[in-house]
Design an enzyme around this catalytic site. Structure first.
Site, PDB file in Angstrom:
ATOM      1  N   LYS A  56       4.843 -48.791 -15.515  1.00  0.00           N
ATOM      2  CA  LYS A  56       3.783 -49.746 -15.190  1.00  0.00           C
ATOM      3  C   LYS A  56       3.014 -50.160 -16.441  1.00  0.00           C
ATOM      4  O   LYS A  56       2.506 -51.279 -16.528  1.00  0.00           O
ATOM      5  CB  LYS A  56       2.830 -49.131 -14.166  1.00  0.00           C
ATOM      6  CG  LYS A  56       1.669 -50.031 -13.764  1.00  0.00           C
ATOM      7  CD  LYS A  56       0.785 -49.377 -12.717  1.00  0.00           C
ATOM      8  CE  LYS A  56      -0.452 -50.192 -12.405  1.00  0.00           C
ATOM      9  NZ  LYS A  56      -1.290 -49.551 -11.371  1.00  0.00           N
TER      10      LYS A  56
ATOM     11  N   GLU B  12      -7.778 -52.638  -8.080  1.00  0.00           N
ATOM     12  CA  GLU B  12      -7.781 -51.282  -7.529  1.00  0.00           C
ATOM     13  C   GLU B  12      -9.182 -50.760  -7.196  1.00  0.00           C
ATOM     14  O   GLU B  12      -9.388 -50.202  -6.109  1.00  0.00           O
ATOM     15  CB  GLU B  12      -7.051 -50.340  -8.498  1.00  0.00           C
ATOM     16  CG  GLU B  12      -5.547 -50.584  -8.518  1.00  0.00           C
ATOM     17  CD  GLU B  12      -4.842 -49.893  -9.662  1.00  0.00           C
ATOM     18  OE1 GLU B  12      -5.506 -49.132 -10.406  1.00  0.00           O
ATOM     19  OE2 GLU B  12      -3.624 -50.115  -9.830  1.00  0.00           O
TER      20      GLU B  12
ATOM     21  N   ASP C 123      -0.393 -49.671  -3.055  1.00  0.00           N
ATOM     22  CA  ASP C 123      -0.948 -49.212  -4.327  1.00  0.00           C
ATOM     23  C   ASP C 123       0.239 -48.898  -5.224  1.00  0.00           C
ATOM     24  O   ASP C 123       0.897 -47.869  -5.059  1.00  0.00           O
ATOM     25  CB  ASP C 123      -1.815 -47.977  -4.109  1.00  0.00           C
ATOM     26  CG  ASP C 123      -2.300 -47.356  -5.428  1.00  0.00           C
ATOM     27  OD1 ASP C 123      -2.188 -48.035  -6.468  1.00  0.00           O
ATOM     28  OD2 ASP C 123      -2.777 -46.208  -5.403  1.00  0.00           O
TER      29      ASP C 123
ATOM     30  N   ASP D 244     -12.147 -45.626 -11.728  1.00  0.00           N
ATOM     31  CA  ASP D 244     -10.737 -45.489 -11.338  1.00  0.00           C
ATOM     32  C   ASP D 244      -9.902 -45.141 -12.566  1.00  0.00           C
ATOM     33  O   ASP D 244      -9.622 -45.995 -13.409  1.00  0.00           O
ATOM     34  CB  ASP D 244     -10.263 -46.804 -10.710  1.00  0.00           C
ATOM     35  CG  ASP D 244      -8.812 -46.727 -10.233  1.00  0.00           C
ATOM     36  OD1 ASP D 244      -8.159 -45.696 -10.466  1.00  0.00           O
ATOM     37  OD2 ASP D 244      -8.348 -47.697  -9.617  1.00  0.00           O
TER      38      ASP D 244
END
Length: 563
Positions: free
Chosen positions: A69, A146, A7, A168
């Site tokens: 990210k 994810e 992850d 999420d």
């Protein structure tokens, strides 16, 4: 050879693997399951990753970076100690750290991985993630969305069938997925999301609102003071669900202000962002053609879903509270580990099938002369939430007389005008001269489980096909650039694994010293001096014992819990 699941998060990253007892997380060199996605360079130019780097964010902000990210798939570069790094290169450093931790834990080389990405990551961002894996020395067998990873871990853990809504929200993105689990099949019905909605945005809104109330210009604050303020707001955000009022001491370069942060104030600041989260939920429900009553359970993933304001909003939408019995910070890594085992043909998982969807519409630009609007129109070829892998062909014709070349532009988005969608690339096709509309081409888009797009264009009259795998996008390197990046990464100095614990403790102590005054500061200085003396003696057993004592002492003194 073990294939690990990773992850790669905006705030924290984690990795896991499959065991006889199911998926397990791999602890990092500090014995912790979460590694902060923070990278820095020390004074000697050596790379620092994880907790030790995070502790340096305030006092070494010019040589430390987090939340990169969010830059994946872009051309943006970050300067650290006069060295430029791209988002994939920084992500590769985090992945390399996870890879080394996995190798040390498993006692064998690790060369393959499954990496999770936000469901709403576009093609550019997915390519950038695969590139980061390659730069870290990993063959990326699969990119897994994810929410899908979370659903896999949740479904296997619960051993129950039904239709689940996965929400999420991590540090940088918000994803919504609707999945059904039945007869060993995990089927994704719909995905939606917002790539710029996460914990970082709540903190940004808090900082902006505070400075606005105090009538202080953000540009007037130096980098260190601003970074300290962000840390304080991050800490306050994490406590806001448990405390009605928090007293915060703000330091604006000598002028100290004691300020009360209330739950009502946070609610006012955060409400616009919470309202943004409703749109992807409604879109996914509409695309799946489901009503709230048809959802069997709501699963929360990502640290930002811990916010009581978010949970109560979800509760109002669906008339019931979401499930909160699973750890939102680790469930994605566990699901990625399951997917890694599936790819490895693990016998315990042979009967499980996973399907996924393309979360956005892919198409091309076409001319519509019947409309007064300027520019090309978007022609959808693969509609959003089509089950993948998927391959769709559409036939198009020339728009002008005697064309000798046709330029096919490839887009992603939902707007009817291509200029408002994301440009992914283009393909130039040679065609014979003919009157408009006479020459035709078959345009085929193929989208796979990794979220990668291949475009084939066939000139019908010649039966000649032109192909393109979308990869020359912003933030994606050519082979020559990739080779240069690998050389740059190889030349970087990395600290030995065994010294990471000491570096993290010293960095934390220095941060606390900087933030403290009086007796507390003197106590921290004494702790660090004693620890330095023990390190100088180089007695391994003495150092290990001291590490535990220093960790406990510093944690007891850390009033700003922003970990």
């Amino acid at each position: 050879m073990t294939v690990i699941g990773i992850d790669l998060g905006t705030t924290n990253s984690a990795c896991g693997y499959w065991t006889e007892d199911g998926p397990k997380l791999i602890p990092n060199r500090l014995g912790e399951l979460l590694t902060p996605s923070v990278v820095g360079l020390d004074e000697a130019g050596a790379v620092i990753v994880g907790k030790a780097a995070k502790e340096r964010l305030i006092d070494h902000s010019g040589s430390t970076v987090a939340a990169f990210k969010r830059l994946m798939g872009s051309d943006h570069k970050i300067m650290l100690n006069k060295k430029l790094f791209s988002a994939p290169e920084l992500s590769a450093l985090v992945l390399r750290s996870l890879k080394e931790d996995a190798e040390a834990f498993l006692g064998e080389p690790v060369t393959e991985a499954v990496i999770s990405v936000p469901a709403y990551f576009d093609d550019n961002q997915r390519h950038a993630t695969k590139l980061a894996g390659e730069l870290a020395g990993l063959k990326v067998d699969r990119l897994i969305n994810e929410p899908t990873a979370a659903a896999i871990a949740y479904g296997l853990h619960q051993k129950q069938e039904g239709t689940f809504l996965i929400l999420d929200m991590g540090g940088g993105t918000f994803d919504v997925s609707i999945l059904e689990f039945f007869d060993g099949v995990m089927e994704v019905h719909a995905s939606a999301g917002d790539n710029f909605l996460g914990g970082e945005d709540f903190v940004e809104a808090m900082v902006d609102a505070l400075l606005n109330e105090l009538q202080i210009e953000k540009s007037s604050l130096d980098v260190r003071l601003l970074q300290t303020l962000y840390m304080q707001m991050e800490s306050a955000k994490r406590r806001v669900s448990q405390m009605d009022t928090q007293e915060i001491l703000l330091d604006f370069g000598g002028e100290k202000i004691r300020w009360s942060l209330t739950r009502d104030w946070f609610s006012r600041v955060a409400t616009p962002l919470i309202l943004r989260s409703k749109r992807p939920i409604e879109r996914a429900m509409s695309d799946a053609n489901l009503s709230p009553a048809q959802i069997d359970d709501i699963v929360l993933v990502g640290g930002s879903t811990r916010l009581a304001l978010f949970r109560s909003t979800v509760g109002r939408i669906f008339g019931r509270l979401p499930s909160t019995h699973i750890d939102p910070d680790t469930v994605v890594a566990l699901g990625a580990a399951v997917q890694a085992a599936l790819l490895s043909k693990n016998s315990a998982l042979d009967d499980m099938v996973l399907t996924d969807v393309c979360p956005y519409t892919l198409g091309t630009g076409v001319v519509n002369e019947d409309s007064p609007q300027q520019g090309l129109y978007f022609l959808p070829i693969i509609e959003r939430n089509s089950t993948v892998p998927v391959s769709v062909v559409r036939r198009l014709a020339t728009a002008a007389d005697n064309q000798t070349e046709l330029q096919l532009e490839i887009y992603q988005g939902e707007n009817r005008l291509v200029k408002k969608n994301i440009f992914l690339g283009q393909l130039n096709i040679k065609i014979p001269k003919a009157p408009r509309g006479k020459e035709e081409i078959d345009v085929r888009y193929t989208y796979d489980m990794n979220g990668l797009l291949e475009v084939d264009v066939t000139v019908v009259s010649q039966n000649k096909t032109y192909s393109k795998l979308i990869q020359r996008n912003p933030g994606v390197m050519s082979e020559k650039e990739k080779e240069a990046s690998l050389k740059k990464m190889a030349a970087l100095k990395f600290h030995p694994r065994e010294s990471e614990v000491n570096r993290a403790l010293i960095a934390k102590g220095e941060r606390l010293y900087e933030a403290s005054l009086g007796d507390k500061r003197e106590k921290i200085a004494a702790i660090l001096s004693q620890f330095d003396a023990i390190l100088d003696r180089q007695n391994v057993n003495e150092i290990k014992k001291a590490q535990l004592q220093v960790k406990e002492l510093l944690e007891s003194l850390d009033s700003e819990d922003w970990l």
